[in-house]
Design a protein around this motif. Structure first.
Motif, PDB file in Angstrom:
ATOM      1  N   PHE A  23       0.829  -1.211   0.000  1.00 50.07           N
ATOM      2  CA  PHE A  23       0.000   0.000   0.000  1.00 50.07           C
ATOM      3  C   PHE A  23       0.863   1.260   0.000  1.00 50.07           C
ATOM      4  N   VAL A  24       2.030   1.204   0.622  1.00 46.03           N
ATOM      5  CA  VAL A  24       2.945   2.350   0.622  1.00 46.03           C
ATOM      6  C   VAL A  24       3.541   2.524  -0.773  1.00 46.03           C
ATOM      7  N   LEU A  25       3.940   1.429  -1.421  1.00 46.78           N
ATOM      8  CA  LEU A  25       4.476   1.513  -2.782  1.00 46.78           C
ATOM      9  C   LEU A  25       3.452   2.111  -3.735  1.00 46.78           C
ATOM     10  N   SER A  26       2.193   1.727  -3.584  1.00 46.14           N
ATOM     11  CA  SER A  26       1.126   2.263  -4.424  1.00 46.14           C
ATOM     12  C   SER A  26       0.952   3.770  -4.209  1.00 46.14           C
ATOM     13  N   LEU A  27       0.983   4.186  -2.942  1.00 48.15           N
ATOM     14  CA  LEU A  27       0.874   5.617  -2.647  1.00 48.15           C
ATOM     15  C   LEU A  27       2.080   6.381  -3.179  1.00 48.15           C
ATOM     16  N   ARG A  28       3.264   5.810  -3.082  1.00 53.89           N
ATOM     17  CA  ARG A  28       4.479   6.474  -3.560  1.00 53.89           C
ATOM     18  C   ARG A  28       4.421   6.729  -5.069  1.00 53.89           C
ATOM     19  N   LYS A  29       3.737   5.852  -5.827  1.00 52.40           N
ATOM     20  CA  LYS A  29       3.575   6.073  -7.269  1.00 52.40           C
ATOM     21  C   LYS A  29       2.803   7.360  -7.534  1.00 52.40           C
ATOM     22  N   ARG A  30       1.927   7.725  -6.609  1.00 52.30           N
ATOM     23  CA  ARG A  30       1.093   8.923  -6.777  1.00 52.30           C
ATOM     24  C   ARG A  30       1.734  10.187  -6.217  1.00 52.30           C
ATOM     25  N   GLY A  64       5.141  10.468  -5.065  1.00 55.56           N
ATOM     26  CA  GLY A  64       6.595  10.570  -5.145  1.00 55.56           C
ATOM     27  C   GLY A  64       7.224  10.528  -3.766  1.00 55.56           C
ATOM     28  N   HIS A  65       8.149  11.461  -3.501  1.00 55.48           N
ATOM     29  CA  HIS A  65       8.882  11.482  -2.234  1.00 55.48           C
ATOM     30  C   HIS A  65       8.231  12.372  -1.184  1.00 55.48           C
ATOM     31  N   ASP A  66       7.081  12.981  -1.508  1.00 57.60           N
ATOM     32  CA  ASP A  66       6.418  13.898  -0.569  1.00 57.60           C
ATOM     33  C   ASP A  66       6.146  13.209   0.767  1.00 57.60           C
ATOM     34  N   PRO A  67       6.011  14.010   1.841  1.00 59.12           N
ATOM     35  CA  PRO A  67       5.737  13.425   3.163  1.00 59.12           C
ATOM     36  C   PRO A  67       4.473  12.566   3.156  1.00 59.12           C
ATOM     37  N   LEU A  68       4.594  11.398   3.728  1.00 60.40           N
ATOM     38  CA  LEU A  68       3.488  10.445   3.821  1.00 60.40           C
ATOM     39  C   LEU A  68       3.223  10.169   5.294  1.00 60.40           C
ATOM     40  N   PRO A  69       2.014  10.473   5.785  1.00 61.29           N
ATOM     41  CA  PRO A  69       1.706  10.140   7.179  1.00 61.29           C
ATOM     42  C   PRO A  69       1.391   8.650   7.314  1.00 61.29           C
ATOM     43  N   LEU A  70       2.081   7.985   8.234  1.00 68.59           N
ATOM     44  CA  LEU A  70       1.854   6.562   8.483  1.00 68.59           C
ATOM     45  C   LEU A  70       1.722   6.323   9.976  1.00 68.59           C
ATOM     46  N   ILE A  71       1.032   5.251  10.323  1.00 69.26           N
ATOM     47  CA  ILE A  71       0.884   4.857  11.719  1.00 69.26           C
ATOM     48  C   ILE A  71       1.834   3.696  11.985  1.00 69.26           C
ATOM     49  N   GLY A  72       2.630   3.856  13.035  1.00 68.16           N
ATOM     50  CA  GLY A  72       3.534   2.800  13.452  1.00 68.16           C
ATOM     51  C   GLY A  72       3.067   2.206  14.772  1.00 68.16           C
ATOM     52  N   ALA A  73       3.314   0.926  14.948  1.00 70.31           N
ATOM     53  CA  ALA A  73       3.016   0.251  16.211  1.00 70.31           C
ATOM     54  C   ALA A  73       4.328  -0.276  16.786  1.00 70.31           C
ATOM     55  N   THR A  74       4.596   0.083  18.035  1.00 77.96           N
ATOM     56  CA  THR A  74       5.795  -0.364  18.724  1.00 77.96           C
ATOM     57  C   THR A  74       5.394  -1.287  19.872  1.00 77.96           C
ATOM     58  N   ALA A  75       6.080  -2.412  19.981  1.00 80.14           N
ATOM     59  CA  ALA A  75       5.822  -3.380  21.047  1.00 80.14           C
ATOM     60  C   ALA A  75       7.008  -3.379  22.010  1.00 80.14           C
ATOM     61  N   VAL A  76       6.746  -3.009  23.255  1.00 80.70           N
ATOM     62  CA  VAL A  76       7.749  -3.121  24.312  1.00 80.70           C
ATOM     63  C   VAL A  76       7.382  -4.383  25.080  1.00 80.70           C
ATOM     64  N   VAL A  77       8.148  -5.443  24.840  1.00 83.33           N
ATOM     65  CA  VAL A  77       7.797  -6.779  25.333  1.00 83.33           C
ATOM     66  C   VAL A  77       8.656  -7.123  26.543  1.00 83.33           C
ATOM     67  N   PHE A  78       7.977  -7.536  27.613  1.00 79.68           N
ATOM     68  CA  PHE A  78       8.662  -7.935  28.842  1.00 79.68           C
ATOM     69  C   PHE A  78       8.512  -9.435  29.067  1.00 79.68           C
ATOM     70  N   ARG A  79       9.589 -10.030  29.578  1.00 81.61           N
ATOM     71  CA  ARG A  79       9.589 -11.436  30.008  1.00 81.61           C
ATOM     72  C   ARG A  79      10.391 -11.452  31.299  1.00 81.61           C
ATOM     73  N   ASP A  80       9.721 -11.743  32.397  1.00 80.07           N
ATOM     74  CA  ASP A  80      10.331 -11.646  33.717  1.00 80.07           C
ATOM     75  C   ASP A  80      10.835 -10.212  33.902  1.00 80.07           C
ATOM     76  N   PRO A  82      -3.514  -1.030   6.388  1.00 83.98           N
ATOM     77  CA  PRO A  82      -4.875  -0.482   6.281  1.00 83.98           C
ATOM     78  C   PRO A  82      -5.908  -1.448   6.867  1.00 83.98           C
ATOM     79  N   GLY A  83      -6.771  -0.925   7.735  1.00 83.70           N
ATOM     80  CA  GLY A  83      -7.827  -1.722   8.351  1.00 83.70           C
ATOM     81  C   GLY A  83      -7.385  -2.542   9.541  1.00 83.70           C
ATOM     82  N   GLU A  84      -6.105  -2.528   9.873  1.00 86.61           N
ATOM     83  CA  GLU A  84      -5.576  -3.328  10.977  1.00 86.61           C
ATOM     84  C   GLU A  84      -5.630  -2.528  12.277  1.00 86.61           C
TER      85      GLU A  84
END
Length: 160
Positions: free
Chosen positions: A6-13, A15-31, A54-56
């Protein structure tokens, strides 16, 4: 580190302009340890993160990224931080504005290993041994440590 279709498809339209994206970061603990991975592209040690498809649901994206990148199953316990990251400009000129949604997660199963090539090393590390982790990721880990703290965010005021 394949760029999502989906990002590659948007980049075709756009170019290099700023693209807003949502990132998810997981801080995972074990003990008393936190999951860290060494990125294949720049060698930086950090928590697990990726782009929300998209949709996730963002929490589902955090869990998916843990499985894809580190080969582990996690439970997503709570929201820890929402922040706008500074604009990133990649080597090819693409610009991205990431809204980063950080979750506290708990290890459920699996032994961490570099599962998809995005990481060269991955494992659970003592919190005191995070010397090579940059301040931004240390902050994410610190905010995710408490099991029941409210989520943190910046802003909340309209500028006039």
């Amino acid at each position: 580190m394949a760029t999502p279709d989906f990002v590659l498809s948007l980049r075709k339209r756009i170019g290099h302009d700023p693209l807003p994206l949502i990132g998810a970061t997981a801080v995972v603990f074990r003990d008393e340890k936190v999951l860290l991975g060494k990125r294949a592209d720049n060698g930086a040690w950090q928590t697990i993160a990726g782009i929300v498809e998209p949709g996730e649901e963002p929490a589902d994206a955090a869990a998916r990224e843990c499985l894809e990148e580190a080969g582990i199953v996690v439970s997503v316990d709570r929201l820890a931080l929402v922040q706008q990251l500074p604009r990133v400009t990649y080597v090819n000129g693409d610009q991205v504005d990431y809204l980063d949604i950080v979750f506290r997660c708990s290890w459920v199963s699996g032994e961490p290993h570099p599962a998809d090539g995005e990481l060269t090393e991955v494992g659970f590390y003592d919190l005191a041994a995070m010397g090579d982790v940059d301040d931004a990721h240390v902050r994410k880990i610190a905010l995710a440590m408490a099991e029941d703290d409210p989520a943190h965010f910046r802003g909340g005021r309209v500028k006039r």
